[in-house]
Design an enzyme around this catalytic site. Structure first.
Site, mmCIF file in Angstrom:
data_model
loop_
_atom_site.group_PDB
_atom_site.id
_atom_site.type_symbol
_atom_site.label_atom_id
_atom_site.label_comp_id
_atom_site.label_asym_id
_atom_site.label_seq_id
_atom_site.Cartn_x
_atom_site.Cartn_y
_atom_site.Cartn_z
ATOM 1 N N VAL A 56 0.825 -1.221 0.000
ATOM 2 C CA VAL A 56 0.000 0.000 0.000
ATOM 3 C C VAL A 56 0.856 1.267 0.000
ATOM 4 C CG1 VAL A 56 -1.984 -1.117 1.138
ATOM 5 C CG2 VAL A 56 -0.277 0.088 2.537
ATOM 6 N N TYR A 148 4.262 6.970 15.386
ATOM 7 C CA TYR A 148 3.219 5.936 15.284
ATOM 8 C C TYR A 148 1.883 6.499 15.766
ATOM 9 C CZ TYR A 148 0.399 1.786 15.922
ATOM 10 O OH TYR A 148 -0.637 0.880 15.849
ATOM 11 N N LYS A 152 -1.816 7.344 13.732
ATOM 12 C CA LYS A 152 -3.137 6.813 14.103
ATOM 13 C C LYS A 152 -4.118 7.938 14.424
ATOM 14 C CE LYS A 152 -2.170 2.531 13.327
ATOM 15 N NZ LYS A 152 -2.825 1.824 12.212
ATOM 16 N N LEU A 180 -3.828 -2.726 23.671
ATOM 17 C CA LEU A 180 -2.882 -3.859 23.643
ATOM 18 C C LEU A 180 -3.535 -5.117 23.074
ATOM 19 C CD1 LEU A 180 0.008 -4.646 24.681
ATOM 20 C CD2 LEU A 180 -1.136 -5.470 26.748
ATOM 21 N N THR A 184 -0.209 -11.304 17.360
ATOM 22 C CA THR A 184 0.032 -10.823 15.999
ATOM 23 C C THR A 184 1.533 -10.535 15.848
ATOM 24 O OG1 THR A 184 -0.106 -8.408 16.287
ATOM 25 C CG2 THR A 184 -2.185 -9.602 16.209
HETATM 26 P P1 NDP Z 1 0.744 -7.468 12.066
HETATM 27 O O1 NDP Z 1 2.170 -6.996 11.989
HETATM 28 O O2 NDP Z 1 0.453 -8.802 12.638
HETATM 29 O O3 NDP Z 1 0.086 -7.397 10.626
HETATM 30 C C1 NDP Z 1 0.280 -6.277 9.819
HETATM 31 C C2 NDP Z 1 -0.200 -6.581 8.418
HETATM 32 O O4 NDP Z 1 0.003 -5.429 7.609
HETATM 33 C C3 NDP Z 1 0.544 -7.736 7.787
HETATM 34 O O5 NDP Z 1 -0.391 -8.546 7.100
HETATM 35 C C4 NDP Z 1 1.475 -7.054 6.792
HETATM 36 O O6 NDP Z 1 1.620 -7.916 5.656
HETATM 37 C C5 NDP Z 1 0.649 -5.831 6.428
HETATM 38 N N1 NDP Z 1 1.452 -4.733 5.890
HETATM 39 C C6 NDP Z 1 2.448 -4.042 6.494
HETATM 40 N N2 NDP Z 1 2.954 -3.136 5.645
HETATM 41 C C7 NDP Z 1 2.252 -3.254 4.482
HETATM 42 C C8 NDP Z 1 2.304 -2.610 3.226
HETATM 43 N N3 NDP Z 1 3.195 -1.641 2.970
HETATM 44 N N4 NDP Z 1 1.427 -2.976 2.253
HETATM 45 C C9 NDP Z 1 0.524 -3.945 2.489
HETATM 46 N N5 NDP Z 1 0.429 -4.609 3.654
HETATM 47 C C10 NDP Z 1 1.294 -4.259 4.640
HETATM 48 O O7 NDP Z 1 -0.036 -6.301 12.885
HETATM 49 P P2 NDP Z 1 -1.471 -6.294 13.575
HETATM 50 O O8 NDP Z 1 -2.347 -7.275 12.945
HETATM 51 O O9 NDP Z 1 -1.261 -6.328 15.045
HETATM 52 O O10 NDP Z 1 -1.924 -4.812 13.235
HETATM 53 C C11 NDP Z 1 -2.829 -4.529 12.177
HETATM 54 C C12 NDP Z 1 -3.226 -3.078 12.268
HETATM 55 O O11 NDP Z 1 -3.798 -2.795 13.552
HETATM 56 C C13 NDP Z 1 -2.078 -2.093 12.081
HETATM 57 O O12 NDP Z 1 -2.571 -0.971 11.372
HETATM 58 C C14 NDP Z 1 -1.728 -1.703 13.518
HETATM 59 O O13 NDP Z 1 -1.129 -0.433 13.589
HETATM 60 C C15 NDP Z 1 -3.092 -1.723 14.169
HETATM 61 N N6 NDP Z 1 -3.131 -1.925 15.605
HETATM 62 C C16 NDP Z 1 -2.475 -2.993 16.192
HETATM 63 C C17 NDP Z 1 -2.550 -3.170 17.568
HETATM 64 C C18 NDP Z 1 -1.839 -4.267 18.268
HETATM 65 O O14 NDP Z 1 -1.642 -4.168 19.499
HETATM 66 N N7 NDP Z 1 -1.453 -5.341 17.618
HETATM 67 C C19 NDP Z 1 -3.366 -2.283 18.400
HETATM 68 C C20 NDP Z 1 -3.968 -1.204 17.690
HETATM 69 C C21 NDP Z 1 -3.872 -1.060 16.347
HETATM 70 P P3 NDP Z 1 2.903 -8.028 4.712
HETATM 71 O O15 NDP Z 1 4.121 -7.912 5.602
HETATM 72 O O16 NDP Z 1 2.715 -9.372 4.084
HETATM 73 O O17 NDP Z 1 2.762 -6.905 3.734
HETATM 74 C C1 8X3 Z 2 -0.898 -0.560 19.052
HETATM 75 C C2 8X3 Z 2 -1.203 -0.314 20.501
HETATM 76 O O1 8X3 Z 2 -0.326 0.718 22.638
HETATM 77 O O2 8X3 Z 2 1.258 -0.550 21.280
HETATM 78 O O3 8X3 Z 2 -1.464 0.413 18.271
HETATM 79 O O4 8X3 Z 2 0.526 1.625 20.578
HETATM 80 S S1 8X3 Z 2 0.128 0.399 21.265
#
Ligand code: NDP
Ligand code: 8X3
Length: 249
Positions: A56, A148, A152, A180, A184
């Site tokens: 993306v 970061y 968001k 949190l 993942t």
């Molecule tokens: P993961 O690292 O487990 O998954 C992230 C996903 O994003 C992967 O599938 C990765 O796939 C994809 N990705 C990263 N960069 C790109 C790119 N440039 N183009 C396309 N795909 C991309 O993270 P989470 O599932 O934990 O997080 C998902 C979302 O939720 C994120 O936006 C994160 O900021 C947000 N979030 C997460 C929290 C947490 O505590 N885990 C809490 C709050 C929000 P690939 O590497 O194959 O491209």
């Molecule tokens: C992910 C949650 O608290 O690690 O967005 O920033 S935190």
């Protein structure tokens, strides 16, 4: 049958969301950079899931990826802008500028350009749901959250501004802002493979799970067409607010 496109569907929330929407009876386009992982998930529902490679953060690649979708998957009713990442936890004065660029390119620029590419079709059809993955980090500052958290906060405000533009079109947008969440790759990516540091984030706690997020996305998507959920902020019970920091002499 409705079709959803989930970015970042190769791991974590995105994989759980894609699986949930498939269980809900939708067609799902799974998008991310790691095609092998997407194909593995899509293989469990060959008729209803389609994997497409998409970075993306490479704006020029978005139209081609969308144009490559087979006819049955080309009308996107639901867009889940989940692809995103945190890089590092250093204070701003020590942070790596390349980490900042990567977060802005993925979490902000990537999200807006995928949205921009799909919006005209949704508006033309008079219906659509966009679910953006924000974070509690966009509302509550914490040390090392500098860029970061700012990305968001951008996702939050972009979502609300979308709803301002989309009034009367039948298209609606929601920002989910989780705290949190374990199970993942998020912390492994943030700490660049330092698994001891990544695992320490989840020690002694019961964090949210990717399925909690997938359930929430499924709920949003299935609200009646006249309902817009602007924002959902969610945390595990083990997480809450703290007082503002005061540095005393
Ligand atoms: P993961 O690292 O487990 O998954 C992230 C996903 O994003 C992967 O599938 C990765 O796939 C994809 N990705 C990263 N960069 C790109 C790119 N440039 N183009 C396309 N795909 C991309 O993270 P989470 O599932 O934990 O997080 C998902 C979302 O939720 C994120 O936006 C994160 O900021 C947000 N979030 C997460 C929290 C947490 O505590 N885990 C809490 C709050 C929000 P690939 O590497 O194959 O491209
Ligand atoms: C992910 C949650 O608290 O690690 O967005 O920033 S935190």
């Amino acid at each position: 049958m409705q079709t959803a496109l989930v970015t970042g569907a190769s791991a974590g929330f995105g994989a759980a969301i894609a699986r949930q929407l498939l269980r809900d009876g939708m067609r799902v386009v799974l998008a991310a950079r790691r095609l092998d992982k997407l194909a593995e998930i899509a293989a469990s529902s060959p008729d209803h899931a389609h994997a497409v490679q998409l970075d993306v953060s490479r704006r020029e690649s978005i139209p081609a990826a969308l144009a490559s979708l087979p006819d049955a998957f080309s009308r996107i009713d639901v867009l889940v802008n989940n692809a995103g990442l945190a890089r590092g936890l250093a204070p701003a004065q020590e942070a790596d500028g390349n980490d900042w660029d990567e977060m802005i390119a993925t979490n902000c620029a990537g999200l807006v350009h995928v949205t921009r590419a799909l919006l005209p079709g949704m508006v033309q059809r008079g219906s659509g749901t966009i679910v953006n993955l924000g974070s509690v980090a966009g509302e509550f500052p914490y040390p090392g959250g500098n860029v970061y958290g700012a990305t968001k906060a951008f996702v939050h405000q972009f979502t609300q501004n979308l709803n301002a533009d989309l009034i009367g079109t039948g298209v609606r947008a929601t920002c989910i802002e989780p705290g949190l969440c374990g199970g993942t790759e998020f912390s492994a990516v943030r700490f660049k493979g330092d698994m001891a540091r990544a695992e320490a984030a989840y020690q002694g706690v019961q964090p949210l799970t990717a399925q909690d997020i997938a359930d929430t996305v499924s709920w949003i998507v299935h609200r009646p067409a006249h309902v817009t959920i602007n924002t959902i902020s969610m945390m595990p019970n083990c997480q809450s607010f703290a007082p503002l920091a005061v540095r005393r002499a």
